[in-house]
Design a protein around this motif. Structure first.
Motif, PDB file in Angstrom:
ATOM      1  N   THR A 154       0.919  -0.812   0.012  1.00 55.70           N
ATOM      2  CA  THR A 154      -0.163  -0.347   0.483  1.00 55.70           C
ATOM      3  C   THR A 154       0.934   1.094   0.145  1.00 55.70           C
ATOM      4  O   THR A 154       1.805   0.652   0.215  1.00 55.70           O
ATOM      5  CB  THR A 154      -0.664  -0.130   1.311  1.00 55.70           C
ATOM      6  OG1 THR A 154      -0.046   0.260   2.161  1.00 55.70           O
ATOM      7  CG2 THR A 154      -1.699  -1.385   1.736  1.00 55.70           C
ATOM      8  N   ASP A 155       0.891   2.352  -0.267  1.00 51.89           N
ATOM      9  CA  ASP A 155       1.671   3.819   0.136  1.00 51.89           C
ATOM     10  C   ASP A 155       1.658   3.223   1.491  1.00 51.89           C
ATOM     11  O   ASP A 155       2.745   4.108   1.637  1.00 51.89           O
ATOM     12  CB  ASP A 155      -0.192   4.722   0.282  1.00 51.89           C
ATOM     13  CG  ASP A 155      -0.285   4.672  -1.801  1.00 51.89           C
ATOM     14  OD1 ASP A 155       0.698   4.447  -2.570  1.00 51.89           O
ATOM     15  OD2 ASP A 155      -1.679   6.036  -1.898  1.00 51.89           O
ATOM     16  N   GLU A 156       1.075   3.274   2.568  1.00 51.04           N
ATOM     17  CA  GLU A 156       1.627   3.374   3.768  1.00 51.04           C
ATOM     18  C   GLU A 156       3.021   2.265   3.393  1.00 51.04           C
ATOM     19  O   GLU A 156       4.306   2.715   3.832  1.00 51.04           O
ATOM     20  CB  GLU A 156       0.544   2.769   4.445  1.00 51.04           C
ATOM     21  CG  GLU A 156       1.321   2.784   6.537  1.00 51.04           C
ATOM     22  CD  GLU A 156       1.882   3.790   7.184  1.00 51.04           C
ATOM     23  OE1 GLU A 156       2.545   3.908   7.663  1.00 51.04           O
ATOM     24  OE2 GLU A 156       1.720   5.187   5.848  1.00 51.04           O
ATOM     25  N   GLY A 157       3.170   1.421   3.122  1.00 52.75           N
ATOM     26  CA  GLY A 157       4.101   0.371   2.869  1.00 52.75           C
ATOM     27  C   GLY A 157       4.971   0.483   2.182  1.00 52.75           C
ATOM     28  O   GLY A 157       6.458   0.811   3.033  1.00 52.75           O
ATOM     29  N   ARG A 158       5.100   1.228   1.021  1.00 53.13           N
ATOM     30  CA  ARG A 158       6.306   2.581   0.093  1.00 53.13           C
ATOM     31  C   ARG A 158       6.722   2.998   1.492  1.00 53.13           C
ATOM     32  O   ARG A 158       7.939   3.734   1.075  1.00 53.13           O
ATOM     33  CB  ARG A 158       5.769   2.433  -0.702  1.00 53.13           C
ATOM     34  CG  ARG A 158       4.853   1.830  -1.383  1.00 53.13           C
ATOM     35  CD  ARG A 158       4.553   2.472  -3.505  1.00 53.13           C
ATOM     36  NE  ARG A 158       4.437   2.000  -4.439  1.00 53.13           N
ATOM     37  CZ  ARG A 158       5.689   0.748  -4.782  1.00 53.13           C
ATOM     38  NH1 ARG A 158       6.653   0.803  -3.859  1.00 53.13           N
ATOM     39  NH2 ARG A 158       5.281  -0.237  -5.952  1.00 53.13           N
ATOM     40  N   ARG A 159       5.576   3.371   2.182  1.00 56.93           N
ATOM     41  CA  ARG A 159       6.372   4.659   3.126  1.00 56.93           C
ATOM     42  C   ARG A 159       7.597   4.054   4.161  1.00 56.93           C
ATOM     43  O   ARG A 159       8.783   4.848   4.452  1.00 56.93           O
ATOM     44  CB  ARG A 159       5.373   5.695   3.472  1.00 56.93           C
ATOM     45  CG  ARG A 159       5.966   7.561   4.501  1.00 56.93           C
ATOM     46  CD  ARG A 159       5.173   7.465   5.530  1.00 56.93           C
ATOM     47  NE  ARG A 159       4.709   6.712   6.872  1.00 56.93           N
ATOM     48  CZ  ARG A 159       5.634   6.469   7.818  1.00 56.93           C
ATOM     49  NH1 ARG A 159       6.406   7.112   7.875  1.00 56.93           N
ATOM     50  NH2 ARG A 159       4.487   5.661   8.591  1.00 56.93           N
ATOM     51  N   VAL A 160       6.578   3.149   4.888  1.00 55.56           N
ATOM     52  CA  VAL A 160       7.969   2.295   5.824  1.00 55.56           C
ATOM     53  C   VAL A 160       8.895   1.845   4.954  1.00 55.56           C
ATOM     54  O   VAL A 160      10.285   1.742   5.948  1.00 55.56           O
ATOM     55  CB  VAL A 160       7.099   1.139   6.020  1.00 55.56           C
ATOM     56  CG1 VAL A 160       7.802   0.010   7.306  1.00 55.56           C
ATOM     57  CG2 VAL A 160       5.257   1.961   6.406  1.00 55.56           C
ATOM     58  N   VAL A 161       8.745   1.044   3.922  1.00 56.21           N
ATOM     59  CA  VAL A 161       9.673   0.237   3.175  1.00 56.21           C
ATOM     60  C   VAL A 161      10.830   1.698   2.715  1.00 56.21           C
ATOM     61  O   VAL A 161      12.426   1.380   3.097  1.00 56.21           O
ATOM     62  CB  VAL A 161       8.963   0.255   1.949  1.00 56.21           C
ATOM     63  CG1 VAL A 161      11.142  -0.777   1.479  1.00 56.21           C
ATOM     64  CG2 VAL A 161       9.481  -1.625   1.892  1.00 56.21           C
TER      65      VAL A 161
END
Length: 174
Positions: free
Chosen positions: A130-137
């Motif tokens: 998700t967009d949040e997952g991309r931010r965390v990575v």
């Protein structure tokens, strides 16, 4: 008939000139695998181990700052490039598909991953960030100084050389 007779079924005493003088290539590779390791090879193997251990320690610390296990963080990083079928994630991460299902379940509950139908085969589910997952990575990668700092001291040409050598060691094409 005598053993020296041309019609004798016993093989000639002298080697056959048409016979290969060396074992097949597969036997050569087996011999290389069992040959004693020289000092340089032992040092390289030790350095591989040290680099790997330090990278994983740092990666696990960065993951824990986000409330993630090391395995969860590795799955997120793997999915950064593109959504992947769950079985492929399991193969790359080197764990059982059932473990990946649990990891993706937990990441999905946190809003970091979602399951999508595979356009090529709707029976297969893709794991996607998700967009949040991309931010965390991106944050995980920003918090890995060991992975960045030593490589920053190398020129672009040296990093390309190192990459190509590592690919060769892993049996990939350059």
């Amino acid at each position: 008939m005598s053993p020296a007779s041309p019609a004798s079924p016993t093989p000639p005493a002298s080697p056959d000139p048409a016979a290969p003088s060396a074992p097949p290539a597969r036997d050569d590779s087996r011999a290389r695998q069992t040959a004693p390791l020289d000092e340089v090879t032992l040092e390289v193997l030790s350095l591989f181990g040290e680099v790997s251990a330090r990278y994983h320690e740092e990666y696990d610390r960065a993951a824990s700052r986000h409330g993630l296990s090391g395995a969860q963080a590795r799955v997120l990083s793997l999915l950064y490039a593109e959504p992947l079928p769950m079985r492929q994630v399991a193969r790359v991460i080197r764990c059982e598909p059932s473990n990946i299902t649990g990891i993706v379940d937990r990441l999905e509950e946190r809003g970091l991953v979602e399951r999508q139908p595979n356009p090529a085969d709707r029976r297969v589910k893709l794991a996607a960030l998700t967009d949040e997952g991309r931010r965390v990575v991106r944050e995980l990668r920003d918090n890995l100084p060991f992975a960045r700092q030593p490589l920053a001291a190398l020129t672009t040409e040296q990093r390309l050389q190192l990459r190509d050598l590592l690919r060769r060691v892993l049996g990939e094409r350059e």
